[in-house]
Design an enzyme around this catalytic site. Structure first.
Site, PDB file in Angstrom:
ATOM      1  N   ASN A  60       0.807  -1.219   0.000  1.00  0.00           N
ATOM      2  CA  ASN A  60       0.000   0.000   0.000  1.00  0.00           C
ATOM      3  C   ASN A  60       0.838   1.266   0.000  1.00  0.00           C
ATOM      4  OD1 ASN A  60      -2.714   1.331   0.379  1.00  0.00           O
ATOM      5  ND2 ASN A  60      -1.612   2.148   2.151  1.00  0.00           N
ATOM      6  N   ASP A  68      -0.371  -6.651   3.479  1.00  0.00           N
ATOM      7  CA  ASP A  68      -0.806  -5.629   4.412  1.00  0.00           C
ATOM      8  C   ASP A  68      -1.870  -4.715   3.778  1.00  0.00           C
ATOM      9  OD1 ASP A  68       0.047  -4.288   6.968  1.00  0.00           O
ATOM     10  OD2 ASP A  68       0.514  -2.635   5.622  1.00  0.00           O
ATOM     11  N   GLU A 106      -4.731  -9.011   4.764  1.00  0.00           N
ATOM     12  CA  GLU A 106      -5.318  -8.221   5.852  1.00  0.00           C
ATOM     13  C   GLU A 106      -6.471  -7.426   5.246  1.00  0.00           C
ATOM     14  OE1 GLU A 106      -4.084  -4.975   9.275  1.00  0.00           O
ATOM     15  OE2 GLU A 106      -3.295  -4.747   7.259  1.00  0.00           O
TER      16      GLU A 106
HETATM   17  C1  GLC Z   1      -1.194  -2.998   8.908  1.00  0.00           C
HETATM   18  C2  GLC Z   1      -0.259  -3.486   9.973  1.00  0.00           C
HETATM   19  C3  GLC Z   1       0.035  -2.356  10.906  1.00  0.00           C
HETATM   20  C4  GLC Z   1       0.645  -1.213  10.127  1.00  0.00           C
HETATM   21  C5  GLC Z   1      -0.240  -0.817   8.951  1.00  0.00           C
HETATM   22  C6  GLC Z   1       0.478   0.106   8.015  1.00  0.00           C
HETATM   23  O1  GLC Z   1      -2.441  -2.659   9.411  1.00  0.00           O
HETATM   24  O2  GLC Z   1      -0.797  -4.617  10.627  1.00  0.00           O
HETATM   25  O3  GLC Z   1       0.874  -2.753  11.945  1.00  0.00           O
HETATM   26  O4  GLC Z   1       0.824  -0.086  10.931  1.00  0.00           O
HETATM   27  O5  GLC Z   1      -0.651  -1.922   8.207  1.00  0.00           O
HETATM   28  O6  GLC Z   1       1.419  -0.607   7.262  1.00  0.00           O
END
Ligand code: GLC
Length: 545
Positions: free
Chosen positions: A113, A211, A254
């Site tokens: 991302n 992520d 995620e």
């Molecule tokens: C995801 C990770 C988290 C991180 C975020 C940004 O949610 O689990 O720890 O801060 O992505 O990369």
């Protein structure tokens, strides 16, 4: 009579993630081999036999790439390297090789991302509008009024657009301001990410935990203009690429979205996307059920999950490395969980989450811990442990933000829990404090105690591996006469397993309908379908053949 647990497994190994036991750890906080206060790959390699002995089958490494470490490594400056504090690429390869020798696969967090704002791509992008890297990120002159508005880190951030003096434009950052979002619509960005994934697959990884998936998928067109691009094509391409490079590679996503938005992330007629998704909905409901001593919230949550194709799987967890987010509960429900498990303001974060580990929330109550972890290993999906959960490790609220649950692994009762010989003041993260710090909770002591949580966890991991019905079977809720009891039935290849959990601190009597003679898998003896469950009691039962 001892129960025969033999199940023909050969057919199940291709889709290995269906019946895996995943263990998430951060190299930085696992074992320091050179006394600088920071864990490293050499230290982790020395500790592999703890993981092999526990019986887990796949290690998930949190980000280990070069990073300014402003978000615990989720801010990457080089997708092809190992952060020098953690070791070298050579150390990484030795680790993967040793893990493979012990039968352990390794997957790694991959951050698609965004990058760190110190990544050379961003440096080049901000310095020159004509740079080929400019389009690697998302720029606007004025933040669009109709763009996305939900902040991931409310408090530390007040907007997801930041004006950059050098660039003379605003860039998008869904997370912290130092994490500019990559422009996922740009084919060159996709190629760069694929190349980097290919690199790590070549070095032995078995896949990735991707992520923040919905953010980069949604961002196609984030700069305001409409797009007719199929944003999920990126996920399909990613899946096709990694499985072309390595047939058994897995993508774990995620994706914290409502149940009716999840199915499409697994794949569709046009192709596969993510192989596994974390079940955030079930996770949050689990906490509400624990607080209410009522199985209802969890049963309802499980029944809202979409049916998924055979090759896909849920990734199940009790706690992860982040805050325990309660964003999918109603305000009242969240408040109930806060009052019970995070009574002090300092235990809460971002208005939606709890920055504690479960043993602290439960005051170390062994019965309820076993209940929660028996659920982890017997609810639909593949269990994902967070390092330290096998011993009931604590946390440290004095550590900043979410670092409270990312304290060093507790090996012994020595200084810094045997994690590092450095001065405790020099540790990358302080150890857990209080009753669940290393003096009281550590691997060495628990190894020598037959009744320890470590030995309990090791046993249940083994039994879970021997109960593929849970990973492979079709789950169905069984209705029983007590609201405190969750009963789940799995059918697979003519075999039946029923898992029963009593959420209440009182006894429960239930009768399981439509089952033949049963074998109690945990106790290894025959039992009747009329069950008397102790307070917080649990049973895994297999229909005798
Ligand atoms: C995801 C990770 C988290 C991180 C975020 C940004 O949610 O689990 O720890 O801060 O992505 O990369």
């Amino acid at each position: 009579m001892a129960a025969d647990r033999h199940v023909p497994l050969a057919v199940t190994s291709d889709l290995w993630w269906k019946n895996a036991i995943v263990y998430c750890l951060d190299v930085e906080t696992f074992q320091d081999s050179d006394g600088d206060g920071v864990g490293d790959f050499r230290g982790l390699t020395e500790r592999i036999d703890h993981l092999a002995g526990l019986g887990v089958s796949c290690l998930w490494l949190m980000p280990f790439f070069p990073t300014p470490d402003l978000d615990d490594g989720y801010d990457v400056t080089d997708y092809y390297g190992v952060d020098p504090r953690l070791g070298t690429l050579g150390d990484f390869v030795e680790f993967v090789r040793t893990a493979r020798d012990r039968g352990l696969r390794v997957i790694a967090d991959f951050i698609v991302n965004h990058t760190s704002d110190r990544h050379p791509w961003f440096q080049a992008a901000r310095a020159d509008r004509d740079s080929p890297y400019r389009d690697y990120y998302v720029w606007v002159d004025e933040p669009p009024e109709d763009g996305p508005t939900d902040l991931v880190f409310p408090g530390p951030e007040t907007s997801m657009w930041r004006y950059d003096e050098e660039a003379g434009q605003h860039y998008l950052h869904r997370f912290y301001r130092h994490q500019p979002d990559l422009n996922a619509a740009n084919p060159r960005v996709r190629q760069e990410i694929a190349r980097a994934m290919g690199f790590w697959l070549e070095l032995g990884l078995s896949g990735f935990r991707i992520d923040a998936v919905p953010y980069f998928v949604e961002e196609l067109g984030a700069s305001g203009e409409t797009t007719d691009q199929d944003s999920h094509a990126y996920l399909r391409d990613m899946h096709a690429f990694v499985t072309r490079r390595r047939g058994d590679a897995v993508l774990v996503g995620e994706v914290n979205l409502p149940p009716d938005e999840l199915r499409t992330y697994f794949g569709d007629d046009e192709g596969e996307k993510l192989d596994m998704l974390f079940d955030f909905v079930g996770n949050q409901a689990l906490y509400l059920a624990l607080v209410r001593e009522d199985a209802g919230p969890l049963a309802r949550a499980l029944s809202t999950l979409p049916r998924i194709p055979d090759r896909n799987q849920w990734a199940r967890f009790v706690r992860n490395h982040d805050e325990l987010t309660l964003d999918k509960l109603s305000d009242e429900e969240r408040q109930e969980v806060f009052v019970a498990f995070a009574p002090d303001e300092e235990m809460r974060i971002f208005g939606r989450g709890i920055r504690r580990r479960l043993p602290s929330m439960l005051g170390g109550d062994r019965e309820r811990l076993e209940l929660a972890y028996s659920l982890l290993f017997s609810l639909p999906g593949t269990p994902v442990l967070l390092y330290g959960e096998e011993i009931g490790m604590g946390d440290n609220l004095a550590a900043r933000g979410r670092m409270s649950v990312r304290t060093p692994m507790q090996w012994t009762d020595e200084r810094s829990g045997g994690f590092s010989t450095a001065d405790p003041a020099d540790l990358c993260v302080p150890t857990a404090d209080g009753e669940r710090g290393p003096e009281h909770v550590n691997v060495a002591a628990q190894e020598h105690d037959a009744e320890s949580l470590l030995n309990w966890t090791t046993r249940i991991v083994r039994l879970r591996r021997e109960t593929p019905e849970i990973g492979w079977g079709d789950p169905a809720l069984v209705s029983v006469d007590d609201d405190a009891v969750l009963a789940l039935r799995y059918e697979w290849r003519g075999r039946t397993v029923v898992c029963v959990h009593n959420f209440a601190g009182r006894e429960a009597r239930i009768s399981l309908p439509d089952v033949g003679e049963l074998v109690d898998v945990l106790a290894g003896r025959r039992t009747s379908p009329d069950l008397e469950l102790e307070p917080y009691g649990y049973r895994w039962l297999r229909e005798a053949g």
